[in-house]
Design a protein around this motif. Structure first.
Motif, mmCIF file in Angstrom:
data_model
loop_
_atom_site.group_PDB
_atom_site.id
_atom_site.type_symbol
_atom_site.label_atom_id
_atom_site.label_comp_id
_atom_site.label_asym_id
_atom_site.label_seq_id
_atom_site.Cartn_x
_atom_site.Cartn_y
_atom_site.Cartn_z
ATOM 1 N N THR A 397 47.180 33.789 36.014
ATOM 2 C CA THR A 397 47.633 31.938 35.692
ATOM 3 C C THR A 397 47.330 31.581 36.969
ATOM 4 O OG1 THR A 397 49.896 32.502 36.090
ATOM 5 C CG2 THR A 397 49.105 32.802 33.877
ATOM 6 N N ASP A 398 47.445 32.103 38.079
ATOM 7 C CA ASP A 398 47.211 31.085 39.623
ATOM 8 C C ASP A 398 47.290 32.333 40.517
ATOM 9 O OD1 ASP A 398 47.756 29.731 41.658
ATOM 10 O OD2 ASP A 398 49.771 29.233 40.984
ATOM 11 N N PHE A 399 46.076 31.960 41.331
ATOM 12 C CA PHE A 399 45.687 32.868 42.499
ATOM 13 C C PHE A 399 46.695 32.972 43.687
ATOM 14 C CE2 PHE A 399 41.332 32.319 40.652
ATOM 15 C CZ PHE A 399 41.303 33.780 40.068
ATOM 16 N N GLY A 400 47.648 31.659 43.470
ATOM 17 C CA GLY A 400 48.322 31.375 44.635
ATOM 18 C C GLY A 400 48.020 30.809 45.799
ATOM 19 N N ARG A 401 46.942 30.263 45.650
ATOM 20 C CA ARG A 401 46.179 29.831 47.074
ATOM 21 C C ARG A 401 46.466 28.294 47.014
ATOM 22 N NH1 ARG A 401 39.844 28.794 45.849
ATOM 23 N NH2 ARG A 401 39.967 27.905 43.848
ATOM 24 N N ASN A 402 46.345 27.580 48.249
ATOM 25 C CA ASN A 402 46.167 26.203 48.253
ATOM 26 C C ASN A 402 44.724 25.747 48.681
ATOM 27 O OD1 ASN A 402 49.102 25.614 47.973
ATOM 28 N ND2 ASN A 402 49.505 26.504 49.904
ATOM 29 N N VAL A 403 44.664 24.579 48.298
ATOM 30 C CA VAL A 403 43.282 24.066 48.415
ATOM 31 C C VAL A 403 43.183 22.787 49.243
ATOM 32 C CG1 VAL A 403 41.242 22.966 47.217
ATOM 33 C CG2 VAL A 403 42.542 24.811 45.861
ATOM 34 N N SER A 404 42.510 22.778 50.337
ATOM 35 C CA SER A 404 42.691 21.569 51.362
ATOM 36 C C SER A 404 41.105 20.917 51.418
ATOM 37 C CB SER A 404 43.061 22.199 52.807
ATOM 38 O OG SER A 404 42.297 23.361 53.084
ATOM 39 N N THR A 581 41.432 22.590 38.177
ATOM 40 C CA THR A 581 40.526 23.142 37.742
ATOM 41 C C THR A 581 40.744 24.762 37.518
ATOM 42 O OG1 THR A 581 39.037 21.634 38.458
ATOM 43 C CG2 THR A 581 37.904 23.653 37.768
ATOM 44 N N GLU A 582 41.087 25.334 38.692
ATOM 45 C CA GLU A 582 41.472 26.783 38.517
ATOM 46 C C GLU A 582 42.620 27.090 37.518
ATOM 47 O OE1 GLU A 582 44.611 29.367 41.100
ATOM 48 O OE2 GLU A 582 42.706 28.658 42.346
ATOM 49 N N TRP A 583 43.501 26.396 37.270
ATOM 50 C CA TRP A 583 44.564 26.545 36.447
ATOM 51 C C TRP A 583 43.990 26.459 35.071
ATOM 52 C CZ3 TRP A 583 48.475 23.006 39.334
ATOM 53 C CH2 TRP A 583 49.175 24.160 40.388
ATOM 54 N N VAL A 584 43.264 25.148 34.744
ATOM 55 C CA VAL A 584 42.912 25.317 33.466
ATOM 56 C C VAL A 584 41.789 26.180 33.079
ATOM 57 C CG1 VAL A 584 43.605 22.798 33.340
ATOM 58 C CG2 VAL A 584 41.334 23.252 33.799
ATOM 59 N N LEU A 585 40.965 26.414 34.011
ATOM 60 C CA LEU A 585 39.900 27.546 33.663
ATOM 61 C C LEU A 585 40.440 28.873 33.362
ATOM 62 C CD1 LEU A 585 37.077 28.245 33.344
ATOM 63 C CD2 LEU A 585 36.823 28.597 35.883
ATOM 64 N N LEU A 586 41.361 29.216 34.168
ATOM 65 C CA LEU A 586 42.121 30.452 34.051
ATOM 66 C C LEU A 586 42.683 30.421 32.335
ATOM 67 C CD1 LEU A 586 43.480 31.270 37.585
ATOM 68 C CD2 LEU A 586 41.449 32.306 36.521
ATOM 69 N N ALA A 587 43.570 29.669 32.346
ATOM 70 C CA ALA A 587 44.310 29.478 30.983
ATOM 71 C C ALA A 587 43.344 29.603 29.851
ATOM 72 C CB ALA A 587 44.978 28.074 30.808
ATOM 73 N N CYS A 588 41.859 28.698 29.949
ATOM 74 C CA CYS A 588 40.804 28.765 29.079
ATOM 75 C C CYS A 588 40.549 30.195 28.746
ATOM 76 C CB CYS A 588 39.847 27.859 29.232
ATOM 77 S SG CYS A 588 40.440 26.040 28.969
ATOM 78 N N LEU A 589 40.102 30.778 29.907
ATOM 79 C CA LEU A 589 39.723 32.375 29.764
ATOM 80 C C LEU A 589 40.703 33.043 28.996
ATOM 81 C CD1 LEU A 589 37.999 32.700 33.041
ATOM 82 C CD2 LEU A 589 36.864 32.617 31.136
ATOM 83 N N ALA A 590 41.864 32.803 29.085
ATOM 84 C CA ALA A 590 42.791 33.869 28.732
ATOM 85 C C ALA A 590 42.824 33.755 27.207
ATOM 86 C CB ALA A 590 44.278 33.847 29.185
ATOM 87 N N ARG A 591 42.283 32.749 26.697
ATOM 88 C CA ARG A 591 42.391 32.466 25.197
ATOM 89 C C ARG A 591 41.248 32.847 24.523
ATOM 90 N NH1 ARG A 591 43.583 26.102 26.534
ATOM 91 N NH2 ARG A 591 45.682 26.377 26.851
#
Length: 771
Positions: A397-404, A581-591
């Motif tokens: 659900t989350d890679f735990g990274r921060n984006v800068s 983008t990361e969060w919603v893409l991962l959520a969509c893949l999981a569906r």
């Protein structure tokens, strides 16, 4: 693919007897739906008896003689009664369903994988899309076999009407470079010379045949049956053949409607060979002349069997089977028979000619009869092993990274896929991306360099030693990116089939199709039909909106946000930041790839945005709360003390919304800023709150709590009505900003200003609401 070995041929008289029963049942299905079942609305139920009749011989030959359990068939939409009749005779369809054609909860008007009680192999009904589905089904099966195994082999048949070849989708599929090697693909064209409205003036079969041949397809023509071929072999027969070959379609169709004496007079024509033809026909009874003229190859079982046996499984095949629309019915050959229904007298007469009992119209063949034995043998031969159930690997659900830094959401697509391969390789292995020749321009280059390009065989990379080549085009059977030609219809049709492998072969994939967002509208109908048919995938539209400023109006999408909101079976997201983008893409893949799965549409941008504006909480609990809200439809991006107005922004214009909030605060009108990620999910929540639907509605309280109800400004790089419904949550005054006119080329600031979605426009809209 190995050459298919057909079972022993059935006696022709047995096949003909089964064909007659199939014709009767197909006609009876339509008759019952229109003339027997109660119809209080008075509206025509419909059905296509004539269109069904032209396919009966071909489909009888296939199911009762040639098909194997691993084969799959797409049936032309208007022949659905024939499919239901065959399934009934094979024991796959219960008698109770025969009275339910086009009834709610009953047999669908057109073959359906998802709604028929006995699912079809392919859903059809969208002309040209169902016909091409087996092409992409073949590609998906090959991909699964190459990467994971377990999908078996088998031919992929398409049964289509000749007028269906008018659809551009057919030719886009035929000429795609990926298709030429798919030898399991077999198209059978029901060449009945008629379309919906008329007899087609010039079907130009020879031109169509040449087009297929030029694309590398095997072309087989089944034009004449044994009766006509026998006449052609007699003295004067070559003249008769020349006469029929030279007839226009309307003239031939008119011949079919003539009484025997008139046919004998007009068939020879007025050419130089007319007397030779008259001499040929002089000793032949009128009824035999009529029967011979109708004896086209598509109704002759020996001719059809020879054609099927001649299929070359090393390349795609098209069979042009000449038929008569309405064959065997009183309406055969009539130019307006497409959707006509038999009268009561005609239906009664048909029963007499076909040996059917009106008092027992659903009767099968007597036990131990040759036909009953043939049906049982076909049913046993075609029995399929149930598809094994499989669950896709878990997706993080989350890679735990921060984006800068300053990055775009389009760039976030590629980086998320690469992170998925590193963090969850089992899930990453199931991802397959598809692109219509826009891989490098949609930020998939790094992904392709990592996973390679899929091909039906391993191919050399001739630029592997070129130091100036950044994108490595390594083609092999183990690649995870499929490159198609520039045809968006092919893209979404392939996505549908790649997104169906979980239900066809128990091998779930996580397919992602990427195209320029303006061309989502070009792909819309086949994309929607693929979702209806059960395909689960993610469609990414990027770049999008007028934010692609320099490209001008030709490449600036406007309506796609509302399309995504309205599309059934699909959740639309438009994230503003890379982490969103990361969060919603991962959520969509999981569906994806599951019985309760769901497709998604992501609208991304090439606009670079300062990622610190996302203000992602450092605390892990607060971060997870942000992620949950992002996936649910939106989150509170900025809270202001004593706010008097709310700005709800979506996607690329979020920086303008934040800047406007700063300016309003300086003017003494503090503003909250909401970052909307999925208008569709929010609309479903609004509906659920009113008792319509079952969507959770907690997100509305998180975004728009009642105590904080205040005037609202919505803004997005798309049509303003997309977010207009938010004002109805609490009935607050609102102004809705967006793009509602064609754009033009320019710098970003000028384009935003022109469309009224810049910082100043947001400030003015808010002031108008609060002053």
């Amino acid at each position: 693919m190995p050459t298919a070995t057909p079972p022993p041929r059935l006696p022709t008289d047995v096949l003909v007897s089964i064909e007659r029963r199939v014709l009767w049942l197909a006609a009876a299905l339509v008759d019952h739906a229109n003339n027997v079942r109660d119809n209080s609305s008075g509206m025509k139920v419909g059905g296509h008896q004539a269109s069904s009749a032209s396919m009966v011989s071909i489909m009888t030959a296939l199911w009762f003689q040639h098909l194997r359990p691993q084969d799959r068939v797409s049936v032309k939409p208007h022949a659905s009664p024939v499919l239901h009749a065959i399934k009934y005779l094979l024991g796959d369809l219960e008698t109770k369903y025969l009275t339910t054609l086009r009834e709610f909860g009953g047999l669908q008007s057109y073959p359906s994988r998802t709604k028929d009680p006995e699912p079809a192999d392919y859903s059809t009904g969208s002309v040209g899309i169902g016909a091409t589905a087996p092409v992409w089904g073949a590609l998906a099966r090959r991909y699964v076999n190459a990467r994971f195994g377990g999908a078996g082999d088998g031919r992929q048949y398409s049964l289509m009407g000749d007028a269906e070849l008018d659809e551009g989708a057919c030719w886009e599929a035929v000429v795609d470079p990926m298709v030429a090697g798919l030898g399991e693909v077999v198209w059978i064209v029901d060449l009945n010379r008629q379309s919906l409205d008329r007899v087609v003036p010039d079907i130009a079969a020879h031109r169509l045949q040449g087009m297929f041949a030029a694309a590398g397809w095997q072309v087989i023509t089944v034009k004449y049956g044994r009766l006509l071929q026998d006449l052609f072999s007699r003295p004067g027969g070559s003249s008769l053949r020349g006469r029929i070959d030279a007839m226009t379609n309307p003239e031939y169709q008119r011949m079919l409607r003539l009484p025997g004496t008139d046919l004998r007079e007009r068939l020879p024509g007025t050419g130089a060979d007319s007397e030779r033809i008259r001499s040929l026909l002089v000793d032949i009874p009128d009824e035999d002349v009529q029967r011979a003229l109708r004896n086209l190859g598509g109704h002759d079982h020996e001719a059809l069997a020879d054609a099927f046996d001649a299929i070359d499984d090393t390349r795609p095949t098209v069979i042009f089977a000449y038929t008569v629309k309405g064959h065997g019915l009183p309406t055969e050959g009539h130019p307006q028979n497409h959707s006509s229904l038999l009268t009561a007298d005609q239906f009664k007469g048909l029963a007499g000619r076909l040996g059917a009992d009106l008092a027992n119209k659903w009767a099968k063949f007597p036990a131990a009869s040759p036909e009953s034995i043939a049906c049982a043998e076909a049913a046993a031969r075609l029995a399929r092993t149930p598809t094994p159930s499989a669950t896709p690997p878990p997706v993080p659900t989350d890679f735990g990274r921060n984006v800068s830094g300053t990055r775009s959401t389009q760039a976030g697509l590629g980086s998320t896929l690469l992170d998925l391969m590193r963090s969850a390789p089992e899930a990453g292995a199931r991802v397959v991306t598809v692109s219509p020749d826009v891989t490098s321009s949609t930020n998939l280059g790094g992904w392709v360099n990592k996973v390679g390009v899929w091909s039906t065989d391993d191919r050399p990379d001739w630029f592997a030693d070129d130091p100036e080549t950044i994108l490595r085009w390594r083609e092999s059977t183990q690649g995870q990116h499929i490159e198609l030609g520039i045809a968006e219809t092919n893209l979404v049709c392939a996505l549908s089939e790649l997104g169906s492998t979980w239900s066809r072969w128990g091998q779930p994939l996580l397919p992602i199709g990427v195209l320029y967002d303006p061309f989502v509208e070009r792909a819309l109908e086949p994309w929607s039909f693929g979702i209806y048919s059960g395909g689960q995938s993610i469609l990414v539209g990027t770049p999008s909106g007028v934010s692609l400023a320099a490209e001008g109006g030709a490449h600036q999408s406007i309506k796609t946000p509302s399309i995504g909101l309205e599309q059934p079976g699909c959740t639309m997201y438009e994230p503003a930041f890379v982490l969103d983008t990361e969060w919603v893409l991962l959520a969509c893949l999981a569906r994806l790839g599951r019985s309760d799965g769901h497709s998604a549409y992501l609208r991304l941008s090439t606009r670079p945005i300062d990622q610190t504006l996302a203000a992602v909480p450092a605390d892990p609990v607060a971060r997870e709360r942000r992620r949950t809200h992002t996936v649910a439809g939106g989150y509170l991006l900025r809270r202001s003390n004593d706010a008097v107005v709310t700005i709800a922004a979506m996607g690329a214009v979020t920086p303008e919304a934040l800047a406007a909030a700063d300016r309003l605060t300086a003017l003494g009108h503090p503003a909250d800023v909401l970052c909307i990620t999925s208008p569709g999910m929010l609309f479903e929540a609004v509906q659920a709150r009113r008792g319509i639907g079952q969507a959770p509605d907690w997100i509305l309280d998180a975004l728009l709590p009642a105590p904080a109800a205040r005037p609202l400004v919505t803004v997005l790089d798309g049509h303003p009505h997309t977010l207009a419904f938010l004002a109805a949550v609490h009935g607050v005054p609102a102004t809705h900003l967006g793009v509602s006119e064609f754009g033009q080329s320019g710098d970003l600031a000028s384009v935003y200003r022109h469309h009224g979605i810049d910082e100043a426009a947001i400030v003015c809209a808010a002031l108008d609401l609060v002053d």
